[in-house]
Design an enzyme around this catalytic site. Sequence first.
Site, PDB file in Angstrom:
ATOM      1  CB  ALA A   1      -0.790  -0.037   1.470  1.00 32.87           C
TER       2      ALA A   1
ATOM      3  CD  GLU B   1       9.122  -2.621  -4.793  1.00 30.72           C
ATOM      4  OE1 GLU B   1       9.069  -1.258  -4.764  1.00 30.72           O
ATOM      5  OE2 GLU B   1       7.923  -2.912  -5.159  1.00 30.72           O
TER       6      GLU B   1
ATOM      7  CG  ASN C   1      16.937   4.432 -12.771  1.00 32.09           C
ATOM      8  OD1 ASN C   1      17.889   4.214 -12.358  1.00 32.09           O
ATOM      9  ND2 ASN C   1      15.807   4.692 -11.655  1.00 32.09           N
TER      10      ASN C   1
ATOM     11  CG  LEU D   1      17.627   7.365 -20.825  1.00 34.18           C
ATOM     12  CD1 LEU D   1      18.244   7.859 -22.223  1.00 34.18           C
ATOM     13  CD2 LEU D   1      19.096   7.262 -19.983  1.00 34.18           C
ATOM     14  N   GLY D   2      13.791   8.731 -18.138  1.00 41.26           N
ATOM     15  CA  GLY D   2      12.766   9.654 -17.776  1.00 41.26           C
ATOM     16  C   GLY D   2      12.372  10.628 -18.870  1.00 41.26           C
TER      17      GLY D   2
ATOM     18  N   GLY E   1      13.474   9.757 -22.433  1.00 36.00           N
ATOM     19  CA  GLY E   1      13.262   8.884 -23.273  1.00 36.00           C
ATOM     20  C   GLY E   1      13.823   7.311 -22.831  1.00 36.00           C
TER      21      GLY E   1
ATOM     22  CG  ASP F   1       2.555  11.708  -9.153  1.00 34.52           C
ATOM     23  OD1 ASP F   1       2.737  10.534  -9.398  1.00 34.52           O
ATOM     24  OD2 ASP F   1       1.565  11.705  -8.374  1.00 34.52           O
TER      25      ASP F   1
ATOM     26  CG  ASP G   1       6.131   0.517 -10.963  1.00 31.36           C
ATOM     27  OD1 ASP G   1       7.469  -0.009 -10.966  1.00 31.36           O
ATOM     28  OD2 ASP G   1       5.752   0.679 -10.070  1.00 31.36           O
TER      29      ASP G   1
END
Length: 310
Positions: free
Chosen positions: A19, A147, A191, A226-227, A230, A252, A258
């Site tokens: 959560a 994770e 990343n 690369l945010g 790209g 955000d 994901d």
Amino acid sequence: MTAKAGEAADVVCVASWNADLISQVARPIARGETLMASAFSISPGGKGSNASVAAARQGARVALIARIGDDDFGRMGMELWQAEGIATQHVERVAGERSGVAQILVYEDGDNSIAVYPGAGAGLGARHAQAAAGLLAGCRVVMASCEVPAEATLEAFRLARAAGALTLLNPAPARPLSDELLALVDVLTPNESELYLLAGEAHAGSADQAAARLLSRGARAVLVTLGAAGCRLYQAGQPPYSIPGRPMAVRDTIGAGDTFTGALAAALARGEALPEAMQWANAAAALSVTKHGAIDGIPRHAEVAALSKQ
């Protein structure tokens, strides 16, 4: 589409669940400092769960291998997966253990910081993958993140690879990866910071050199996100292939990685080549940052198709 018990799924996720406890704050908090938040919410999260929802919203039949607590947060996960048509016959619900929790700070510029407690998910292991061997043998893509415990991913990838499925690993949060695991990874999606950490190039070397090191250790492809810039694909014996980012109004960035992973898995599962699949995933991730929260930001197939035509 729903992957019901006894049916083969297109995409199987060795999934983390937690959560998300999200606070909106002006800026990062200094050590010892208290800062008032402007908003707070609780929403579904976990890299594996988020990626699974993203794959399902792109039309893939999705099934989970996961371990959650038999608590309110665990029930939140089951309700989400049922609503998204995700099969849960291999989700173990454990009495007396807490489900995972992520404490997330979102800043005014849309960036974020996250602390994750895995809860019952820390008990996910090779036996859970073995129990789902039939499901893994019939799927097209198996995805996981860092994770979840490495032994669960290793066994799931081993079983999937033996049956001819593609394996996709999002190495977040970054941690050392064994050569045994890397040799079972068809597509690794770090990343830029994770790329350097995984390659041991934290203070020297280029991204090209870092990716080459991971390829030399066994990964078949390294796809670096690369945010806003790209993404870039590295494969042995081929020149790097880059896709530019898309200018979007950022609310955000929670869940963008994901969303990329899940959309990529869905595209690969429907038979797209890796360069085309990364184009699709890049568009999906761009759309995800235009809304608040991981789940609300994950786009539907029609939205990605419309952006891809622009």
